[in-house]
Design an enzyme around this catalytic site. Structure first.
Site, PDB file in Angstrom:
ATOM      1  N   HIS A 202      -7.395   5.238   6.660  1.00 21.15           N
ATOM      2  CA  HIS A 202      -6.373   4.419   5.777  1.00 21.15           C
ATOM      3  C   HIS A 202      -5.264   5.656   4.973  1.00 21.15           C
ATOM      4  CE1 HIS A 202      -5.117   1.535   2.064  1.00 21.15           C
ATOM      5  NE2 HIS A 202      -5.548   2.267   1.390  1.00 21.15           N
TER       6      HIS A 202
ATOM      7  N   TYR B  40      -9.206 -10.045   2.181  1.00 23.45           N
ATOM      8  CA  TYR B  40     -10.088  -9.042   2.641  1.00 23.45           C
ATOM      9  C   TYR B  40     -11.028  -8.544   1.670  1.00 23.45           C
ATOM     10  CZ  TYR B  40      -6.795  -4.943   1.587  1.00 23.45           C
ATOM     11  OH  TYR B  40      -6.229  -3.757   0.797  1.00 23.45           O
ATOM     12  N   GLU B  41      -9.983  -8.840  -0.229  1.00 20.84           N
ATOM     13  CA  GLU B  41     -10.541  -8.271  -1.532  1.00 20.84           C
ATOM     14  C   GLU B  41     -11.715  -9.579  -1.481  1.00 20.84           C
ATOM     15  OE1 GLU B  41      -8.013  -6.167  -4.086  1.00 20.84           O
ATOM     16  OE2 GLU B  41      -7.108  -6.524  -2.551  1.00 20.84           O
TER      17      GLU B  41
ATOM     18  N   MET C 247      -2.220  -7.409   6.996  1.00 19.08           N
ATOM     19  CA  MET C 247      -3.595  -7.708   6.017  1.00 19.08           C
ATOM     20  C   MET C 247      -2.632  -8.868   4.908  1.00 19.08           C
ATOM     21  SD  MET C 247      -5.966  -5.331   6.335  1.00 19.08           S
ATOM     22  CE  MET C 247      -6.733  -3.973   8.127  1.00 19.08           C
ATOM     23  N   SER C 248      -1.790  -8.716   4.523  1.00 22.15           N
ATOM     24  CA  SER C 248      -0.709  -9.351   3.333  1.00 22.15           C
ATOM     25  C   SER C 248       0.251 -10.587   3.193  1.00 22.15           C
ATOM     26  CB  SER C 248      -0.315  -7.652   3.306  1.00 22.15           C
ATOM     27  OG  SER C 248       1.070  -7.148   2.998  1.00 22.15           O
TER      28      SER C 248
ATOM     29  N   HIS D  96      -3.065   1.113  -4.710  1.00 25.80           N
ATOM     30  CA  HIS D  96      -2.061  -0.608  -5.337  1.00 25.80           C
ATOM     31  C   HIS D  96      -2.447  -0.099  -6.407  1.00 25.80           C
ATOM     32  CE1 HIS D  96      -1.777  -2.947  -1.999  1.00 25.80           C
ATOM     33  NE2 HIS D  96      -1.929  -2.428  -1.064  1.00 25.80           N
TER      34      HIS D  96
ATOM     35  N   ASN E  55       1.609   3.638  10.593  1.00 29.38           N
ATOM     36  CA  ASN E  55       0.813   3.839  11.937  1.00 29.38           C
ATOM     37  C   ASN E  55       0.828   3.693  12.995  1.00 29.38           C
ATOM     38  OD1 ASN E  55      -1.106   1.592   9.964  1.00 29.38           O
ATOM     39  ND2 ASN E  55      -2.012   2.290  12.252  1.00 29.38           N
TER      40      ASN E  55
ATOM     41  N   ALA F 241       2.665  -2.493   4.018  1.00 25.74           N
ATOM     42  CA  ALA F 241       1.919  -1.540   5.292  1.00 25.74           C
ATOM     43  C   ALA F 241       2.436  -1.742   6.164  1.00 25.74           C
ATOM     44  CB  ALA F 241       1.074  -0.160   4.482  1.00 25.74           C
TER      45      ALA F 241
ATOM     46  N   SER G 152       0.560  -1.162   0.063  1.00 18.56           N
ATOM     47  CA  SER G 152       0.165   0.342  -0.061  1.00 18.56           C
ATOM     48  C   SER G 152       1.154   1.662   0.022  1.00 18.56           C
ATOM     49  CB  SER G 152      -0.930   0.059   1.370  1.00 18.56           C
ATOM     50  OG  SER G 152      -1.406  -1.025   1.096  1.00 18.56           O
TER      51      SER G 152
ATOM     52  N   HIS H 292      -5.649  -9.023  -1.921  1.00 20.98           N
ATOM     53  CA  HIS H 292      -5.505  -9.330  -0.436  1.00 20.98           C
ATOM     54  C   HIS H 292      -6.776 -10.026  -0.563  1.00 20.98           C
ATOM     55  CE1 HIS H 292      -4.017  -5.532  -0.753  1.00 20.98           C
ATOM     56  NE2 HIS H 292      -3.068  -5.822   0.112  1.00 20.98           N
TER      57      HIS H 292
END
Ligand code: HPA
Length: 276
Positions: free
Chosen positions: A249, A87-88, A213-214, A63, A237, A115, A32, A85
């Site tokens: 985000h 989550y997609e 998340m990746s 992306h 963050n 990230a 990201s 990902h």
């Protein structure tokens, strides 16, 4: 449901293979807001994810969604600018398809960037952190289903998922080019909601220093194929509850953008030094 069908991997590899003469042994996956490195390659040949057969489109903001082949000096490099990902809605095997395809085209070394939220108190927003190891909390694995023995073993070893030699090289190179590089354990969660403060306390307790998340599905697939991996997180963050503020985000993308130059400097110095 996509389960890593070898036919689809070779379809995509053939499609790419007839469009470029390059056969990079090193591939970089950019997370990201970290897409900038692709622009450093000379003689770029670019393929939109949407044009490659079976390749998962990356829908997350920040992306780019393209595969770039080119030269860094004399070194052939493949760059995935953007990734898919879980989550997609993709399966872990589909998330790892790009890694499989680049592996089929000859990649033996993978550098993954992502990230991440910083859990360890010593990290600051914007820190670059070498991934020493991961904890897979995604409840998914790209190797589910029948094993393709031609690709790798049924039960691959993961005791050095992130090559020790590559990590040593990365630390050395970071020192040489004056880039501060921390080191920590990356916990992968499903997302897309960020964690609760209680979840972050739990992750800290089980030994995680960063959360994202990746990456882990890709690293599992790469290890399965016998490729060596390096991972670098950008702490975009501080994780939930570490600071008394919400996570957005936009902050994640902003930090990625701010760190971009440093990451590019590190990658340019590092890639030619990775032994293949
Ligand atoms: N949590 C999970 N994934 C992330 C974060 C986070 O705080 N920041 C960037 N990716």
């Amino acid at each position: 449901m996509y389960r890593g069908d070898a036919g689809l991997i070779s379809d995509a590899a053939k499609w790419i293979g007839v469009r470029t003469k390059l056969r990079p042994k090193i591939a970089v996956v950019l997370g990201s807001g970290l897409g900038g490195f692709a622009e450093e390659l000379i003689g770029r040949e670019e393929f939109l994810y949407t044009s490659i057969p079976h390749w998962p489109a990356s829908t997350a903001a920040g992306h780019a969604g393209k595969l770039v082949f080119g030269l860094l000096g004399t070194l052939e490099v493949a760059v995935m600018a953007g990734r898919a990902h879980l989550y997609e809605g993709y399966t872990a095997a589909h998330v790892a398809l790009g890694v499989r395809v680049l592996g089929e085209l000859g990649a033996k070394a993978f550098v993954f960037t992502n990230a991440a939220g910083g859990i360890h108190a010593s990290f600051e927003r914007g820190a670059l952190v070498l991934i020493s190891d991961h904890i897979n909390l995604q409840g998914a694995n790209p190797l589910l289903g029948p094993n393709d023995e031609a690709l790798g073993p049924r039960f691959p070893d993961m005791s050095e998922a992130y090559s020790r030699a590559y990590r040593e090289t990365a630390k050395q190179v970071a020192k040489e080019v004056g880039v501060r590089l921390g080191e920590g354990v990356y916990a992968a969660v499903l997302g897309p909601s960020y964690e609760t403060p209680a979840e972050i306390r739990y992750l800290r307790t089980i030994g995680a220093d960063m959360v994202g998340m990746s990456t882990v599905a890709e690293v599992i697939a790469a290890n399965h194929m016998g490729a060596r991996c390096l991972g670098i997180s950008c702490v975009t963050n501080m994780a939930a509850g570490v600071l008394p503020q919400k996570i957005h985000h936009a902050e994640v993308l902003e930090t990625g953008e701010a760190v971009r130059g440093t990451l590019v400097k590190l990658l340019k110095a590092l890639l030619p030094r990775l032994e293949i």
